[in-house]
Design a protein around this motif. Structure first.
Motif, PDB file in Angstrom:
ATOM      1  N   PRO A 282      -6.780 -12.576   4.071  1.00  0.00           N
ATOM      2  CA  PRO A 282      -5.425 -12.034   3.875  1.00  0.00           C
ATOM      3  C   PRO A 282      -4.773 -11.594   5.187  1.00  0.00           C
ATOM      4  O   PRO A 282      -5.457 -11.248   6.145  1.00  0.00           O
ATOM      5  N   TYR A 283      -3.458 -11.604   5.180  1.00  0.00           N
ATOM      6  CA  TYR A 283      -2.676 -11.115   6.313  1.00  0.00           C
ATOM      7  C   TYR A 283      -2.133  -9.728   5.983  1.00  0.00           C
ATOM      8  O   TYR A 283      -1.729  -9.474   4.838  1.00  0.00           O
ATOM      9  N   LYS A 284      -2.076  -8.864   6.985  1.00  0.00           N
ATOM     10  CA  LYS A 284      -1.453  -7.552   6.819  1.00  0.00           C
ATOM     11  C   LYS A 284      -0.224  -7.483   7.698  1.00  0.00           C
ATOM     12  O   LYS A 284      -0.237  -7.917   8.856  1.00  0.00           O
ATOM     13  N   PHE A 285       0.843  -6.893   7.142  1.00  0.00           N
ATOM     14  CA  PHE A 285       2.075  -6.660   7.880  1.00  0.00           C
ATOM     15  C   PHE A 285       2.424  -5.174   7.769  1.00  0.00           C
ATOM     16  O   PHE A 285       2.563  -4.630   6.671  1.00  0.00           O
ATOM     17  N   GLU A 286       2.557  -4.526   8.920  1.00  0.00           N
ATOM     18  CA  GLU A 286       2.944  -3.119   8.964  1.00  0.00           C
ATOM     19  C   GLU A 286       4.460  -3.003   8.932  1.00  0.00           C
ATOM     20  O   GLU A 286       5.167  -3.731   9.621  1.00  0.00           O
ATOM     21  N   ARG A 287       4.922  -2.040   8.143  1.00  0.00           N
ATOM     22  CA  ARG A 287       6.358  -1.774   8.155  1.00  0.00           C
ATOM     23  C   ARG A 287       6.713  -0.988   9.408  1.00  0.00           C
ATOM     24  O   ARG A 287       5.988  -0.097   9.816  1.00  0.00           O
TER      25      ARG A 287
ATOM     26  N   ASP B 155       0.824  -1.207   0.000  1.00  0.00           N
ATOM     27  CA  ASP B 155       0.000   0.000   0.000  1.00  0.00           C
ATOM     28  C   ASP B 155       0.860   1.259   0.000  1.00  0.00           C
ATOM     29  O   ASP B 155       2.096   1.199  -0.045  1.00  0.00           O
ATOM     30  N   ARG B 156       0.210   2.412   0.057  1.00  0.00           N
ATOM     31  CA  ARG B 156       0.917   3.695  -0.056  1.00  0.00           C
ATOM     32  C   ARG B 156       1.855   3.949   1.106  1.00  0.00           C
ATOM     33  O   ARG B 156       2.792   4.742   0.996  1.00  0.00           O
ATOM     34  N   ASP B 157       1.614   3.295   2.235  1.00  0.00           N
ATOM     35  CA  ASP B 157       2.459   3.450   3.416  1.00  0.00           C
ATOM     36  C   ASP B 157       3.494   2.340   3.525  1.00  0.00           C
ATOM     37  O   ASP B 157       4.154   2.202   4.557  1.00  0.00           O
ATOM     38  N   GLU B 158       3.626   1.544   2.468  1.00  0.00           N
ATOM     39  CA  GLU B 158       4.589   0.455   2.381  1.00  0.00           C
ATOM     40  C   GLU B 158       4.289  -0.693   3.337  1.00  0.00           C
ATOM     41  O   GLU B 158       5.168  -1.504   3.651  1.00  0.00           O
ATOM     42  N   ASN B 159       3.045  -0.767   3.804  1.00  0.00           N
ATOM     43  CA  ASN B 159       2.590  -1.972   4.477  1.00  0.00           C
ATOM     44  C   ASN B 159       2.285  -3.013   3.406  1.00  0.00           C
ATOM     45  O   ASN B 159       1.996  -2.664   2.258  1.00  0.00           O
ATOM     46  N   ILE B 160       2.324  -4.281   3.773  1.00  0.00           N
ATOM     47  CA  ILE B 160       2.067  -5.310   2.780  1.00  0.00           C
ATOM     48  C   ILE B 160       0.916  -6.207   3.219  1.00  0.00           C
ATOM     49  O   ILE B 160       0.672  -6.402   4.409  1.00  0.00           O
ATOM     50  N   TYR B 161       0.211  -6.740   2.217  1.00  0.00           N
ATOM     51  CA  TYR B 161      -0.917  -7.640   2.415  1.00  0.00           C
ATOM     52  C   TYR B 161      -0.605  -8.915   1.640  1.00  0.00           C
ATOM     53  O   TYR B 161      -0.158  -8.847   0.496  1.00  0.00           O
ATOM     54  N   VAL B 162      -0.851 -10.056   2.262  1.00  0.00           N
ATOM     55  CA  VAL B 162      -0.479 -11.334   1.661  1.00  0.00           C
ATOM     56  C   VAL B 162      -1.722 -12.206   1.510  1.00  0.00           C
ATOM     57  O   VAL B 162      -2.414 -12.497   2.498  1.00  0.00           O
ATOM     58  N   ALA B 163      -2.010 -12.600   0.273  1.00  0.00           N
ATOM     59  CA  ALA B 163      -3.111 -13.519  -0.026  1.00  0.00           C
ATOM     60  C   ALA B 163      -2.540 -14.923  -0.165  1.00  0.00           C
ATOM     61  O   ALA B 163      -1.450 -15.106  -0.726  1.00  0.00           O
ATOM     62  N   GLN B 164      -3.285 -15.933   0.332  1.00  0.00           N
ATOM     63  CA  GLN B 164      -2.770 -17.301   0.329  1.00  0.00           C
ATOM     64  C   GLN B 164      -3.702 -18.273  -0.392  1.00  0.00           C
ATOM     65  O   GLN B 164      -4.922 -18.161  -0.307  1.00  0.00           O
TER      66      GLN B 164
END
Length: 341
Positions: free
Chosen positions: A335-340, A318-327
């Motif tokens: 989905p999982y979200k990971f904050e930077r 995303d725009r804040d460089e957090n990532i979302y992972v679909a499995q």
């Protein structure tokens, strides 16, 4: 020292490590990643009432100009789930795509559109962000590459700067098919074979303009690499990622992100992670994976280190460089979200 500063400094101090617990509010918070690309998981993000909004395989995700996160699943009660970045469901649509697999966002402003590949219907669909069908790219019979429609199993698309569309037949005969913006077939390259220019599990594709002129990055998943081609289909470069059966390449800024479905090979289940490469296409961080190590300029084989994932299939940044992972095939998890950090 405020909490954000503390976390940032802690992330730098652990940047060469895959996981290190940090105590915050008396809770152990694990961080994942390496070399300044370090993340923490947001527990419970995107989880919904499965009886109302179920998922099967969470295949791919994108973020639109409004900041919304769109998830594509092959669950025909709601092929597309639309979230805000906080994980709240905004909308859902789609009941007609039993093989929904690839999700590409293209266009600008009000002209944004989606491309959806369907591995069960053997077609590609251009839709609005609300699901209105705009165009269908049917089975490319005119190419005379396939004996029957079922042999064509498109997995991913990308859109060139001029509007042309490229389709990766990643579960079929491994061709990259080139269409005009009007949907007319213009050519193809790749295909199954043993030479470098050929492909095996051409699962993903994207346009890469990080170094100037547009080129195509194509996944060769079985061979654990990406291959760079000109827009006309001439091979330029092979980017080896040993031990990583990578899905589609995702460009965000100067970095290349990819979900690693399995490691070290396609017969080793429950072993995936997320990998991040820099502008020079050197792996700099693995989320849930081993620390990237180069010896004499050559990347050493990578593997899962922390069992965060089962079969990660796509990454959205995303725009804040957090990532979302679909499995994929992971027990119908959201989905999982990971904050930077």
């Amino acid at each position: 020292m405020n909490r954000r500063t503390f976390i940032g400094q802690t992330a730098i101090s652990i940047s060469a490590m895959a996981v290190k617990p940090v105590f915050s509010d008396k809770k152990e918070v694990p961080f994942y990643g390496h070399n300044g690309r370090v993340y923490r998981q947001v527990k419970g993000w995107g989880e919904l009432n499965a009886s109302q909004f179920p998922v099967k395989d969470c295949h791919e995700m994108v973020q639109d100009r409004k900041g919304r996160i769109l998830l594509l699943t092959n669950e025909t009660r709601n092929n597309v789930l639309i979230y805000n970045t906080g994980g709240k469901l905004i909308n859902s649509w789609g009941k007609e795509y039993p093989g929904a697999h690839g999700l590409t966002l293209a266009g600008e402003g009000k002209d944004e559109f989606l491309l959806i590949t369907d591995t069960a219907r053997h077609e590609v669909y251009k839709t609005t962000l609300d699901g209105e069908l705009l165009m269908t790219l049917e089975f490319p019979e005119a190419a005379e590459l396939y004996e029957k429609k079922e042999a064509y199993v498109p997995t991913e698309t990308t859109v060139a700067p001029n509007g042309d569309i490229y389709v990766a037949d990643g579960y079929g005969q491994q061709y990259i098919l080139h269409y005009g913006a009007d949907g007319k077939l213009k050519g193809w390259f790749g295909g199954r074979g043993e030479g470098d220019k050929f492909l095996d599990n051409a699962h993903g594709i994207c346009v890469d303009k990080r170094k100037g002129d547009a080129t195509l990055l194509v996944t060769d998943r079985t061979r654990c690499c990406f291959k760079r081609f000109t827009m006309a289909g001439d091979l330029l470069e092979i980017i080896e990622v040993p031990g990583a059966c990578v899905c589609r390449p995702v460009i965000h800024g100067d970095l290349l992100y990819a979900a690693v479905l399995r490691s070290p090979d396609m017969n080793h289940a429950k072993s995936g992670f997320v990998t991040i490469l820099d502008k020079e296409n050197r792996v700099i961080s693995n989320i849930g994976g081993s620390e990237p190590v180069y010896k004499d300029g050559k990347l050493q084989p990578m593997s899962q280190q922390t069992p965060l994932f089962i079969h990660p299939h796509d990454v959205c940044v995303d725009r804040d460089e957090n990532i979302y992972v679909a499995q994929w095939a992971s027990g119908n998890v959201y989905p999982y979200k990971f904050e930077r950090v």
